[in-house]
Design a protein around this motif. Structure first.
Motif, PDB file in Angstrom:
ATOM      1  N   LEU A   1       0.844  -1.192   0.000  1.00 54.28           N
ATOM      2  CA  LEU A   1       0.000   0.000   0.000  1.00 54.28           C
ATOM      3  C   LEU A   1       0.879   1.242   0.000  1.00 54.28           C
ATOM      4  CD1 LEU A   1      -2.632  -1.000   2.733  1.00 54.28           C
ATOM      5  CD2 LEU A   1      -2.640  -1.525   0.279  1.00 54.28           C
ATOM      6  N   LEU A   2       0.581   2.185  -0.886  1.00 51.84           N
ATOM      7  CA  LEU A   2       1.257   3.476  -0.939  1.00 51.84           C
ATOM      8  C   LEU A   2       0.235   4.587  -0.721  1.00 51.84           C
ATOM      9  CD1 LEU A   2       3.650   2.996  -4.001  1.00 51.84           C
ATOM     10  CD2 LEU A   2       4.137   2.611  -1.580  1.00 51.84           C
ATOM     11  N   ALA A   3       0.715   5.754  -0.342  1.00 51.12           N
ATOM     12  CA  ALA A   3      -0.172   6.884  -0.050  1.00 51.12           C
ATOM     13  C   ALA A   3      -0.366   7.767  -1.276  1.00 51.12           C
ATOM     14  CB  ALA A   3       0.386   7.715   1.092  1.00 51.12           C
ATOM     15  N   CYS A   4      -1.606   8.180  -1.507  1.00 49.26           N
ATOM     16  CA  CYS A   4      -1.895   9.120  -2.601  1.00 49.26           C
ATOM     17  C   CYS A   4      -2.450  10.439  -2.072  1.00 49.26           C
ATOM     18  CB  CYS A   4      -2.867   8.495  -3.603  1.00 49.26           C
ATOM     19  SG  CYS A   4      -4.421   7.916  -2.901  1.00 49.26           S
ATOM     20  N   ASP A   5      -2.646  10.539  -0.767  1.00 49.78           N
ATOM     21  CA  ASP A   5      -3.121  11.799  -0.183  1.00 49.78           C
ATOM     22  C   ASP A   5      -2.804  11.791   1.307  1.00 49.78           C
ATOM     23  OD1 ASP A   5      -4.557  14.351  -0.390  1.00 49.78           O
ATOM     24  OD2 ASP A   5      -6.003  13.403   0.937  1.00 49.78           O
TER      25      ASP A   5
ATOM     26  N   CYS B   1      -3.889  13.497  11.495  1.00 47.81           N
ATOM     27  CA  CYS B   1      -3.489  13.196  10.122  1.00 47.81           C
ATOM     28  C   CYS B   1      -4.489  12.231   9.514  1.00 47.81           C
ATOM     29  CB  CYS B   1      -2.090  12.579  10.094  1.00 47.81           C
ATOM     30  SG  CYS B   1      -1.560  12.060   8.433  1.00 47.81           S
ATOM     31  N   ARG B   2      -4.972  12.560   8.312  1.00 45.33           N
ATOM     32  CA  ARG B   2      -5.848  11.666   7.551  1.00 45.33           C
ATOM     33  C   ARG B   2      -5.124  11.276   6.276  1.00 45.33           C
ATOM     34  NH1 ARG B   2      -9.261  15.317  10.147  1.00 45.33           N
ATOM     35  NH2 ARG B   2     -10.839  14.268  11.449  1.00 45.33           N
ATOM     36  N   LEU B   3      -4.964   9.968   6.115  1.00 44.66           N
ATOM     37  CA  LEU B   3      -4.112   9.415   5.065  1.00 44.66           C
ATOM     38  C   LEU B   3      -4.923   8.506   4.163  1.00 44.66           C
ATOM     39  CD1 LEU B   3      -0.988   9.260   4.352  1.00 44.66           C
ATOM     40  CD2 LEU B   3      -0.963   7.164   5.733  1.00 44.66           C
ATOM     41  N   SER B   4      -4.726   8.622   2.842  1.00 42.75           N
ATOM     42  CA  SER B   4      -5.376   7.731   1.876  1.00 42.75           C
ATOM     43  C   SER B   4      -4.311   6.873   1.206  1.00 42.75           C
ATOM     44  CB  SER B   4      -6.122   8.531   0.810  1.00 42.75           C
ATOM     45  OG  SER B   4      -7.179   9.280   1.386  1.00 42.75           O
TER      46      SER B   4
END
Length: 246
Positions: free
Chosen positions: A56-60, A68-71
């Protein structure tokens, strides 16, 4: 709360981390398929134990106050490595991961030197790993669980039951490193002995050795930037606290 930028990394103290899984069309990976294939071929030639599994990688990433809110989205390890090895060229995707920072009762931070068979051979890291689909809980991604699992797998250490869940985000170099400092009740020598005993029992341990850091003077060039940035910030904060008490 954001601090200075040691080693080029922004240091942000967090009270809460929320991570969720989303669908994301990663144009860079699609447009650079040949680069991904060639990079993977080169990597596997040098380290045959590498496995191209899902990660899984972060796009936002949005930080408001201390929240912190991470997508994150799912991709392959080969794509991630090609992206990272190329310097994270598109700027929209980040390597987001969590790690426990083990602090001993006598004030040392414990890290591991990565084994020769790993993608980061020779580097000195906190026990960590890129999150994968096994960390997904419904629509959420369990960063705390991911960090605790990596700690146990690499060192044999269990988290203390009363450990607070406070986070420090290190942002820079295409990375979002979410570090959870945890104080253990044992001295460094005892913890190191337990970690080394765990490694002996493993067929192919992730770590080739344990490194104890007791001050900023122990920061080593073999540590990646986010590790050096955290240690510099943590020991500077400790020094400032001691000066205020005197």
């Amino acid at each position: 709360m954001s601090e200075a930028r040691p080693y080029g990394f922004e240091v942000v103290r967090l009270a809460r981390l929320e991570a969720r899984l989303v669908v994301y069309d990663w144009a860079w990976a699609r447009d650079n398929a040949e680069r991904v294939t060639e990079n993977w071929r080169r990597r596997v030639a040098g380290q045959p134990a590498l496995f191209d599994g899902p990660v899984l990688l972060a796009c936002d990433c949005a930080i408001v106050g201390e929240v912190c809110r991470l997508s994150l989205f799912e991709t392959t390890y080969a794509r991630f490595l090609a992206y990272r090895d190329g310097g994270s060229p598109d700027g929209h995707v980040a390597n987001a991961f969590a790690a426990i920072v083990p602090w001993s009762a006598d004030g040392a931070v414990l890290l591991g030197r990565m084994g020769a068979h790993t993608a980061n051979a020779g580097q000195i890291y906190f026990p960590c790993g890129t999150p994968d689909p096994g960390d997904v809980r419904g629509e959420s991604v369990d960063f705390s669980g991911s960090a605790g699992r990596e700690l146990l797998e690499e060192t044999g250490l269990d988290l203390p039951e009363d450990a607070p869940e406070d986070w420090v985000c290190l942002r820079g170099e295409g990375q979002l490193a979410f570090l959870r400092p945890v104080r253990f009740s044992d001295a460094a020598a005892t913890l190191i002995d337990r970690m080394e005993t765990h490694a002996i029992r493993e067929d192919e341990p992730e770590l080739s050795g344990i490194v104890a850091v007791r001050s900023a003077a122990d920061i080593d060039a073999a540590m990646p930037g986010f590790v050096r940035a955290y240690l510099a910030s943590a020991f500077d904060a400790g020094a400032r606290a001691r000066r205020r008490r005197t």
